[in-house]
Design a protein around this motif. Structure first.
Motif, PDB file in Angstrom:
ATOM      1  N   GLN A  12       0.832  -1.197   0.000  1.00 27.17           N
ATOM      2  CA  GLN A  12       0.000   0.000   0.000  1.00 27.17           C
ATOM      3  C   GLN A  12       0.875   1.258   0.000  1.00 27.17           C
ATOM      4  OE1 GLN A  12      -2.708   0.055   3.278  1.00 27.17           O
ATOM      5  NE2 GLN A  12      -4.098   1.442   2.253  1.00 27.17           N
ATOM      6  N   LEU A 106      -7.937  -8.865  -5.358  1.00 33.22           N
ATOM      7  CA  LEU A 106      -9.302  -8.643  -4.858  1.00 33.22           C
ATOM      8  C   LEU A 106     -10.219  -9.812  -5.220  1.00 33.22           C
ATOM      9  CD1 LEU A 106      -9.806  -4.850  -5.583  1.00 33.22           C
ATOM     10  CD2 LEU A 106      -9.988  -5.967  -3.351  1.00 33.22           C
ATOM     11  N   CYS A 109      -9.354 -12.763  -3.036  1.00 30.01           N
ATOM     12  CA  CYS A 109      -9.863 -12.611  -1.669  1.00 30.01           C
ATOM     13  C   CYS A 109     -11.358 -12.877  -1.612  1.00 30.01           C
ATOM     14  CB  CYS A 109      -9.548 -11.217  -1.136  1.00 30.01           C
ATOM     15  SG  CYS A 109      -7.820 -10.973  -0.680  1.00 30.01           S
ATOM     16  N   ARG A 110     -12.098 -12.325  -2.560  1.00 39.98           N
ATOM     17  CA  ARG A 110     -13.555 -12.546  -2.561  1.00 39.98           C
ATOM     18  C   ARG A 110     -13.884 -14.017  -2.755  1.00 39.98           C
ATOM     19  NH1 ARG A 110     -13.613  -7.293  -5.731  1.00 39.98           N
ATOM     20  NH2 ARG A 110     -14.061  -5.765  -4.100  1.00 39.98           N
ATOM     21  N   LEU A 174      -8.706  -8.585   2.242  1.00 38.03           N
ATOM     22  CA  LEU A 174      -9.641  -7.950   1.318  1.00 38.03           C
ATOM     23  C   LEU A 174      -9.739  -6.456   1.604  1.00 38.03           C
ATOM     24  CD1 LEU A 174     -11.755  -8.166  -0.941  1.00 38.03           C
ATOM     25  CD2 LEU A 174     -13.435  -8.700   0.829  1.00 38.03           C
ATOM     26  N   ALA A 175      -9.859  -6.094   2.867  1.00 39.25           N
ATOM     27  CA  ALA A 175      -9.942  -4.671   3.230  1.00 39.25           C
ATOM     28  C   ALA A 175      -8.664  -3.931   2.823  1.00 39.25           C
ATOM     29  CB  ALA A 175     -10.189  -4.528   4.733  1.00 39.25           C
ATOM     30  N   TYR A 177      -6.537  -4.752   0.360  1.00 39.83           N
ATOM     31  CA  TYR A 177      -6.508  -4.626  -1.105  1.00 39.83           C
ATOM     32  C   TYR A 177      -7.536  -3.616  -1.600  1.00 39.83           C
ATOM     33  CZ  TYR A 177      -3.200  -8.418  -1.902  1.00 39.83           C
ATOM     34  OH  TYR A 177      -2.080  -9.197  -1.944  1.00 39.83           O
ATOM     35  N   GLU A 178      -8.693  -3.543  -0.958  1.00 36.85           N
ATOM     36  CA  GLU A 178      -9.683  -2.536  -1.342  1.00 36.85           C
ATOM     37  C   GLU A 178      -9.135  -1.137  -1.112  1.00 36.85           C
ATOM     38  OE1 GLU A 178     -13.056  -3.858   0.934  1.00 36.85           O
ATOM     39  OE2 GLU A 178     -13.889  -4.972  -0.774  1.00 36.85           O
ATOM     40  N   ALA A 181      -6.743  -0.456  -3.899  1.00 39.03           N
ATOM     41  CA  ALA A 181      -7.488  -0.189  -5.139  1.00 39.03           C
ATOM     42  C   ALA A 181      -8.073   1.225  -5.125  1.00 39.03           C
ATOM     43  CB  ALA A 181      -8.588  -1.227  -5.320  1.00 39.03           C
ATOM     44  N   ARG A 182      -8.588   1.662  -3.977  1.00 37.77           N
ATOM     45  CA  ARG A 182      -9.124   3.031  -3.870  1.00 37.77           C
ATOM     46  C   ARG A 182      -8.020   4.059  -4.103  1.00 37.77           C
ATOM     47  NH1 ARG A 182     -12.208   0.713   0.187  1.00 37.77           N
ATOM     48  NH2 ARG A 182     -10.753   1.373   1.813  1.00 37.77           N
TER      49      ARG A 182
END
Length: 186
Positions: A12, A106, A109-110, A174-175, A177-178, A181-182
């Motif tokens: 990140q 992502l 993870c999902r 997941l959080a 990577y989200e 991505a943001r």
């Protein structure tokens, strides 16, 4: 926080502009390889267990062997089919960009969360099958199967704790990577 979560935080911090630094890209490629090796090992182990149960029922041809065969194939084949279906499209990133690696992570993870949820169902099915078997419902095992039931419940409790930890870990990844991505989209 464990090493894998620290790695995500490092990604990140390093992956701000969408183009991964060489070190981060190397980590993403290594993660790809690790993912593929794990999937292939899972498929091979499943095939080995199914084949071994088939060989055992052909060799032994007893009620207990047939019961084990029915359990392995009745639970194992749908589980293997789900694993193959759940992993479709997750083998590699669409390109070598940072966004593609994050999008793949992502999706993984999902799908990992979906697999954990399915594992809860499989665990319940295995426990129900074992308890029914050891309680004499199928007349193949002696009706005094309290030791088998106790062992099943103990192993299931440990496995449930492992599943809950995996669930928590995948949700954290997941959080993370989200968030990456943001940042890439911003």
């Amino acid at each position: 926080m464990n090493e894998r979560d620290d790695e995500l935080e490092a990604w990140q911090r390093q992956w701000r502009d969408g183009a991964p630094p060489p070190r981060v890209e190397a980590r993403a490629i290594a993660d790809d390889r690790r993912y593929r090796r794990f999937a292939i090992a899972e498929y091979a182990l499943s095939a080995l267990l199914l084949t071994a149960s088939l060989a055992y029922v052909l060799y032994s041809d007893t009620i207990v062997a047939r019961l084990l065969f029915a359990g392995f194939w009745g639970i194992g084949v749908p589980t293997l089919a789900f694993a193959i279906w759940n992993r479709r499209g997750l083998w590699r990133a669409t390109d070598e960009s940072g966004r593609a690696f994050v999008a793949l992570a992502l999706r993984r993870c999902r799908r990992g969360l979906r697999a954990v949820h399915a594992s809860y169902v499989v665990l319940a099915a295995v426990v129900a099958f074992n308890v029914a078997t050891f309680s004499g419902a199928f007349a193949a095992m002696p009706s005094d199967g309290r030791d088998g039931i106790a062992l099943t419940i103990a192993v299931a409790a440990v496995y449930l704790i492992v599943l809950m930890a995996a669930h928590r870990r995948v949700r954290r990844r997941l959080a993370a990577y989200e968030a990456i991505a943001r940042e890439l989209d911003a």
